[in-house]
Design a protein around this motif. Structure first.
Motif, PDB file in Angstrom:
ATOM      1  N   MET A 231       1.080  -1.310  -0.148  1.00 58.96           N
ATOM      2  CA  MET A 231       0.203  -0.226   0.049  1.00 58.96           C
ATOM      3  C   MET A 231       1.060   1.183  -0.206  1.00 58.96           C
ATOM      4  O   MET A 231       1.830   1.203   0.754  1.00 58.96           O
ATOM      5  N   GLY A 232       0.413   2.332  -0.860  1.00 57.76           N
ATOM      6  CA  GLY A 232       1.079   3.383  -0.778  1.00 57.76           C
ATOM      7  C   GLY A 232       0.731   4.640   0.260  1.00 57.76           C
ATOM      8  O   GLY A 232       0.209   4.225   1.143  1.00 57.76           O
ATOM      9  N   GLU A 233       1.005   5.869  -0.193  1.00 58.11           N
ATOM     10  CA  GLU A 233       0.360   7.073   0.735  1.00 58.11           C
ATOM     11  C   GLU A 233      -0.965   6.852   0.819  1.00 58.11           C
ATOM     12  O   GLU A 233      -1.769   6.520  -0.204  1.00 58.11           O
ATOM     13  N   ALA A 234      -1.557   7.243   1.921  1.00 57.83           N
ATOM     14  CA  ALA A 234      -3.010   7.004   2.200  1.00 57.83           C
ATOM     15  C   ALA A 234      -3.812   8.208   1.197  1.00 57.83           C
ATOM     16  O   ALA A 234      -3.194   9.250   1.038  1.00 57.83           O
ATOM     17  N   LEU A 235      -4.786   7.827   0.643  1.00 59.68           N
ATOM     18  CA  LEU A 235      -5.731   8.779  -0.233  1.00 59.68           C
ATOM     19  C   LEU A 235      -6.573   9.672   0.709  1.00 59.68           C
ATOM     20  O   LEU A 235      -6.779   9.359   1.832  1.00 59.68           O
ATOM     21  N   SER A 236      -6.335  10.904   0.212  1.00 57.79           N
ATOM     22  CA  SER A 236      -7.326  12.011   1.089  1.00 57.79           C
ATOM     23  C   SER A 236      -8.676  11.834   0.834  1.00 57.79           C
ATOM     24  O   SER A 236      -9.275  11.924  -0.362  1.00 57.79           O
ATOM     25  N   ARG A 237      -9.644  12.011   1.908  1.00 57.10           N
ATOM     26  CA  ARG A 237     -10.966  12.119   1.680  1.00 57.10           C
ATOM     27  C   ARG A 237     -11.290  13.618   1.161  1.00 57.10           C
ATOM     28  O   ARG A 237     -12.628  13.516   0.616  1.00 57.10           O
ATOM     29  N   VAL A 238     -10.639  14.379   1.550  1.00 51.46           N
ATOM     30  CA  VAL A 238     -10.665  15.758   1.166  1.00 51.46           C
ATOM     31  C   VAL A 238      -9.889  16.190   0.475  1.00 51.46           C
ATOM     32  O   VAL A 238      -8.656  16.277   1.053  1.00 51.46           O
ATOM     33  N   VAL A 239      -9.949  17.276  -0.467  1.00 51.23           N
ATOM     34  CA  VAL A 239      -8.806  17.867  -1.387  1.00 51.23           C
ATOM     35  C   VAL A 239      -9.321  19.148  -1.829  1.00 51.23           C
ATOM     36  O   VAL A 239     -10.722  19.420  -1.837  1.00 51.23           O
ATOM     37  N   ALA A 240      -8.266  20.185  -1.988  1.00 55.86           N
ATOM     38  CA  ALA A 240      -8.697  21.405  -2.343  1.00 55.86           C
ATOM     39  C   ALA A 240      -7.929  21.807  -3.761  1.00 55.86           C
ATOM     40  O   ALA A 240      -7.168  21.361  -4.120  1.00 55.86           O
TER      41      ALA A 240
ATOM     42  N   THR B 170     -20.253  14.069  17.722  1.00 53.48           N
ATOM     43  CA  THR B 170     -21.011  13.211  16.524  1.00 53.48           C
ATOM     44  C   THR B 170     -20.646  13.918  15.265  1.00 53.48           C
ATOM     45  O   THR B 170     -20.994  13.335  14.200  1.00 53.48           O
ATOM     46  N   ASP B 171     -19.344  14.670  15.085  1.00 52.63           N
ATOM     47  CA  ASP B 171     -18.766  15.146  13.932  1.00 52.63           C
ATOM     48  C   ASP B 171     -17.441  14.374  13.720  1.00 52.63           C
ATOM     49  O   ASP B 171     -16.817  13.836  14.615  1.00 52.63           O
ATOM     50  N   VAL B 172     -17.397  14.094  12.427  1.00 49.81           N
ATOM     51  CA  VAL B 172     -16.158  13.583  11.860  1.00 49.81           C
ATOM     52  C   VAL B 172     -15.191  14.202  11.210  1.00 49.81           C
ATOM     53  O   VAL B 172     -15.371  15.227  10.522  1.00 49.81           O
ATOM     54  N   TYR B 173     -13.837  14.318  11.720  1.00 47.34           N
ATOM     55  CA  TYR B 173     -12.616  14.811  11.110  1.00 47.34           C
ATOM     56  C   TYR B 173     -12.565  13.881   9.647  1.00 47.34           C
ATOM     57  O   TYR B 173     -12.121  12.881   9.723  1.00 47.34           O
ATOM     58  N   VAL B 174     -12.752  14.638   8.751  1.00 49.26           N
ATOM     59  CA  VAL B 174     -12.596  13.941   7.223  1.00 49.26           C
ATOM     60  C   VAL B 174     -11.224  14.218   6.765  1.00 49.26           C
ATOM     61  O   VAL B 174     -10.708  13.400   6.165  1.00 49.26           O
ATOM     62  N   GLY B 175     -10.434  15.421   7.242  1.00 51.00           N
ATOM     63  CA  GLY B 175      -9.058  15.600   6.673  1.00 51.00           C
ATOM     64  C   GLY B 175      -8.700  17.012   6.750  1.00 51.00           C
ATOM     65  O   GLY B 175      -9.317  17.726   7.760  1.00 51.00           O
ATOM     66  N   GLU B 176      -7.682  17.496   6.011  1.00 49.90           N
ATOM     67  CA  GLU B 176      -7.336  18.781   6.193  1.00 49.90           C
ATOM     68  C   GLU B 176      -6.942  19.128   4.789  1.00 49.90           C
ATOM     69  O   GLU B 176      -6.664  18.560   3.759  1.00 49.90           O
ATOM     70  N   ILE B 177      -7.460  20.482   4.649  1.00 50.24           N
ATOM     71  CA  ILE B 177      -7.143  21.151   3.306  1.00 50.24           C
ATOM     72  C   ILE B 177      -6.341  22.293   3.612  1.00 50.24           C
ATOM     73  O   ILE B 177      -6.710  23.205   4.336  1.00 50.24           O
ATOM     74  N   ASN B 178      -5.147  22.571   2.857  1.00 55.54           N
ATOM     75  CA  ASN B 178      -4.021  23.619   3.053  1.00 55.54           C
ATOM     76  C   ASN B 178      -4.172  23.926   4.346  1.00 55.54           C
ATOM     77  O   ASN B 178      -4.169  25.210   4.666  1.00 55.54           O
TER      78      ASN B 178
ATOM     79  N   ALA C  54      -8.616   5.501   8.460  1.00 53.97           N
ATOM     80  CA  ALA C  54      -9.739   5.387   9.323  1.00 53.97           C
ATOM     81  C   ALA C  54     -10.213   7.020   9.567  1.00 53.97           C
ATOM     82  O   ALA C  54      -9.121   7.817   9.693  1.00 53.97           O
ATOM     83  N   VAL C  55     -11.394   7.357   9.843  1.00 48.65           N
ATOM     84  CA  VAL C  55     -11.556   8.785  10.160  1.00 48.65           C
ATOM     85  C   VAL C  55     -11.685   8.644  11.767  1.00 48.65           C
ATOM     86  O   VAL C  55     -11.927   7.987  12.708  1.00 48.65           O
ATOM     87  N   HIS C  56     -11.634   9.950  12.481  1.00 51.27           N
ATOM     88  CA  HIS C  56     -11.853  10.391  13.808  1.00 51.27           C
ATOM     89  C   HIS C  56     -12.986  11.025  14.030  1.00 51.27           C
ATOM     90  O   HIS C  56     -13.513  11.931  13.293  1.00 51.27           O
ATOM     91  N   ILE C  57     -13.632  10.624  15.102  1.00 50.76           N
ATOM     92  CA  ILE C  57     -15.154  11.073  15.334  1.00 50.76           C
ATOM     93  C   ILE C  57     -14.953  11.817  16.714  1.00 50.76           C
ATOM     94  O   ILE C  57     -14.275  11.642  17.647  1.00 50.76           O
ATOM     95  N   GLY C  58     -15.466  13.422  16.599  1.00 51.57           N
ATOM     96  CA  GLY C  58     -15.447  14.117  17.871  1.00 51.57           C
ATOM     97  C   GLY C  58     -14.346  15.033  17.903  1.00 51.57           C
ATOM     98  O   GLY C  58     -13.373  15.025  16.941  1.00 51.57           O
ATOM     99  N   PRO C  59     -14.224  15.773  18.812  1.00 53.14           N
ATOM    100  CA  PRO C  59     -13.090  16.871  18.879  1.00 53.14           C
ATOM    101  C   PRO C  59     -11.779  16.440  18.835  1.00 53.14           C
ATOM    102  O   PRO C  59     -11.412  15.253  19.266  1.00 53.14           O
ATOM    103  N   PRO C  60     -10.907  17.007  18.336  1.00 48.77           N
ATOM    104  CA  PRO C  60      -9.457  16.601  18.477  1.00 48.77           C
ATOM    105  C   PRO C  60      -8.893  16.441  19.589  1.00 48.77           C
ATOM    106  O   PRO C  60      -9.326  16.762  20.763  1.00 48.77           O
TER     107      PRO C  60
END
Length: 127
Positions: A1-10, A55-63, A121-127
């Motif tokens: 497996m390579g680098e993980a694919l991003s769920r959100v991009v800009a 109940t919120d999901v951290y989807v990823g990071e953009i910029n 995997a995604v993270h649920i809740g505040p960081p």
């Protein structure tokens, strides 16, 4: 497996807009609106000014900006990559892009089965 694919991009335009908003307001974050008043627009806030719940999901990071959405909405969108772009128009009422003459817009594409299997995997809740 390579680098993980991003769920959100800009797109380049979205990254440039994030830089502009960050220069004016400091660090920013995003929450993908689930409808109601501002439709399904990605809302941009000063970092920490939108309360992330359990109940919120951290989807990823953009910029360099964290991107969240509600868990129920994520259940519908988990098989798609979110592509944050900028178009001409008014931003969401409470979003930092409001008043700029441009607004953030979420586009999406379905992940292939292989891409979906490689997602982190995604993270649920505040960081």
């Amino acid at each position: 497996m390579g680098e993980a694919l991003s769920r959100v991009v800009a797109t380049d335009a979205a990254r440039a807009m994030i830089d502009e908003l960050r220069a004016r307001h400091g660090p920013v974050m995003f929450f993908q609106s689930g409808g109601c008043c501002d439709g399904s627009a990605p809302m941009c806030y000063p970092d920490g000014e939108f309360n992330i719940s359990d109940t919120d999901v951290y989807v990823g990071e953009i910029n360099g900006a964290a991107f969240y959405m509600g868990r129920e909405q994520f259940a519908y969108w988990e098989h798609t990559q979110l592509i944050i772009d900028v178009v001409t128009g008014n931003g969401g009422m409470f979003s930092l892009d409001n008043g700029t003459g441009r607004r953030f817009l979420t586009r999406s594409r379905l992940f292939s089965d292989a891409e979906f299997a490689d997602l982190a995997a995604v993270h649920i809740g505040p960081p």
